[in-house]
Design a protein around this motif. Structure first.
Motif, short mmCIF file in Angstrom:
data_model
loop_
_atom_site.label_atom_id
_atom_site.label_comp_id
_atom_site.label_asym_id
_atom_site.label_seq_id
_atom_site.Cartn_x
_atom_site.Cartn_y
_atom_site.Cartn_z
N LEU A 1 4.07 3.21 -7.12
CA LEU A 1 4.76 1.93 -7.26
C LEU A 1 5.17 1.39 -5.90
O LEU A 1 5.00 0.20 -5.61
N ALA A 2 5.71 2.26 -5.04
CA ALA A 2 6.13 1.83 -3.70
C ALA A 2 4.93 1.35 -2.89
O ALA A 2 5.01 0.34 -2.18
N ALA A 3 3.81 2.04 -2.99
CA ALA A 3 2.61 1.65 -2.26
C ALA A 3 2.10 0.29 -2.75
O ALA A 3 1.67 -0.55 -1.95
N ALA A 4 2.16 0.07 -4.05
CA ALA A 4 1.73 -1.22 -4.61
C ALA A 4 2.64 -2.34 -4.12
O ALA A 4 2.17 -3.43 -3.77
N GLU A 5 3.94 -2.07 -4.08
CA GLU A 5 4.90 -3.07 -3.59
C GLU A 5 4.64 -3.37 -2.11
O GLU A 5 4.66 -4.53 -1.69
N ASP A 6 4.39 -2.33 -1.32
CA ASP A 6 4.09 -2.53 0.10
C ASP A 6 2.83 -3.37 0.28
O ASP A 6 2.78 -4.26 1.13
N ALA A 7 1.81 -3.09 -0.51
CA ALA A 7 0.56 -3.85 -0.42
C ALA A 7 0.80 -5.32 -0.77
O ALA A 7 0.24 -6.22 -0.13
N LYS A 8 1.64 -5.56 -1.76
CA LYS A 8 1.97 -6.94 -2.15
C LYS A 8 2.68 -7.65 -0.99
O LYS A 8 2.38 -8.80 -0.69
N ASP A 9 3.61 -6.94 -0.34
CA ASP A 9 4.33 -7.52 0.79
C ASP A 9 3.38 -7.83 1.95
O ASP A 9 3.49 -8.87 2.60
N VAL A 10 2.44 -6.92 2.21
CA VAL A 10 1.47 -7.13 3.29
C VAL A 10 0.64 -8.38 3.01
O VAL A 10 0.39 -9.20 3.90
N ILE B 1 1.03 11.77 -14.61
CA ILE B 1 1.27 12.28 -13.25
C ILE B 1 2.76 12.56 -13.11
O ILE B 1 3.59 12.00 -13.83
N PRO B 2 3.11 13.39 -12.15
CA PRO B 2 4.54 13.65 -11.92
C PRO B 2 5.27 12.36 -11.54
O PRO B 2 4.70 11.47 -10.89
N GLU B 3 6.53 12.27 -11.93
CA GLU B 3 7.31 11.06 -11.67
C GLU B 3 7.37 10.73 -10.19
O GLU B 3 7.28 9.56 -9.80
N LYS B 4 7.49 11.72 -9.35
CA LYS B 4 7.55 11.49 -7.90
C LYS B 4 6.28 10.78 -7.41
O LYS B 4 6.35 9.83 -6.62
N GLU B 5 5.11 11.20 -7.91
CA GLU B 5 3.86 10.57 -7.52
C GLU B 5 3.77 9.16 -8.10
O GLU B 5 3.26 8.24 -7.45
N TYR B 6 4.27 8.97 -9.32
CA TYR B 6 4.29 7.64 -9.94
C TYR B 6 5.12 6.68 -9.10
O TYR B 6 4.70 5.57 -8.80
N ARG B 7 6.31 7.15 -8.70
CA ARG B 7 7.18 6.29 -7.88
C ARG B 7 6.54 5.98 -6.53
O ARG B 7 6.68 4.88 -6.00
N ALA B 8 5.82 6.93 -5.97
CA ALA B 8 5.12 6.69 -4.70
C ALA B 8 4.03 5.64 -4.89
O ALA B 8 3.82 4.79 -4.01
#
Length: 124
Positions: free
Chosen positions: A26-35, A17-24
């Motif tokens: 990762l950010a979503a996974a981190e947010d879910a972990k924080d939640v 996948i494009p790097e921008k989508e990969y980084r998104a």
């Protein structure tokens, strides 16, 4: 999502996948972990297993004040009341709070227990 599937020489299916989508992702996974962490804390708080500590308490501890005194005062206890709950002499507790005497590990455990804290929270 703009994904491409390829097969490696070993036969593994890989998704590119494009790097921008990969980084998104990762950010979503981190947010879910924080939640999840916040939910666990809220459940522990509701069950009385955690507590919110006022900034004034934290500020006093960070400023170097004696942790036992800060927590005792935060809990609204007089020296004699905490000493009684911990099973130690009030004079001894006063000396530990002022730094005139060092407490033993067992003394700190008793004080921590009476304050509803861990040893780490008062011995720091």
């Amino acid at each position: 999502m703009n994904a491409q599937t390829i097969t490696s020489p070993k036969g593994e299916k890989l998704v590119v996948i494009p790097e921008k989508e990969y980084r998104a992702l990762l950010a979503a996974a981190e947010d879910a972990k924080d939640v999840r962490a916040v939910r666990r804390f809220e459940q522990a708080l509701a069950a009385g297993e955690e507590e919110l500590v006022p900034a004034a308490v934290v500020d006093r501890i960070l400023a170097g004040e004696n942790r036992i005194r800060v927590w005792r005062e935060h809990r609204g206890l007089a020296v004699k009341d905490l000493a009684r709950a911990a099973g130690i002499a009030a004079a001894y507790l006063s000396q530990v709070e002022t730094g005139k005497r060092d407490g033993t590990i067992e003394t700190y455990r008793k004080i921590a227990g009476a304050l509803g804290l861990t040893l780490d929270e008062i011995a720091g």
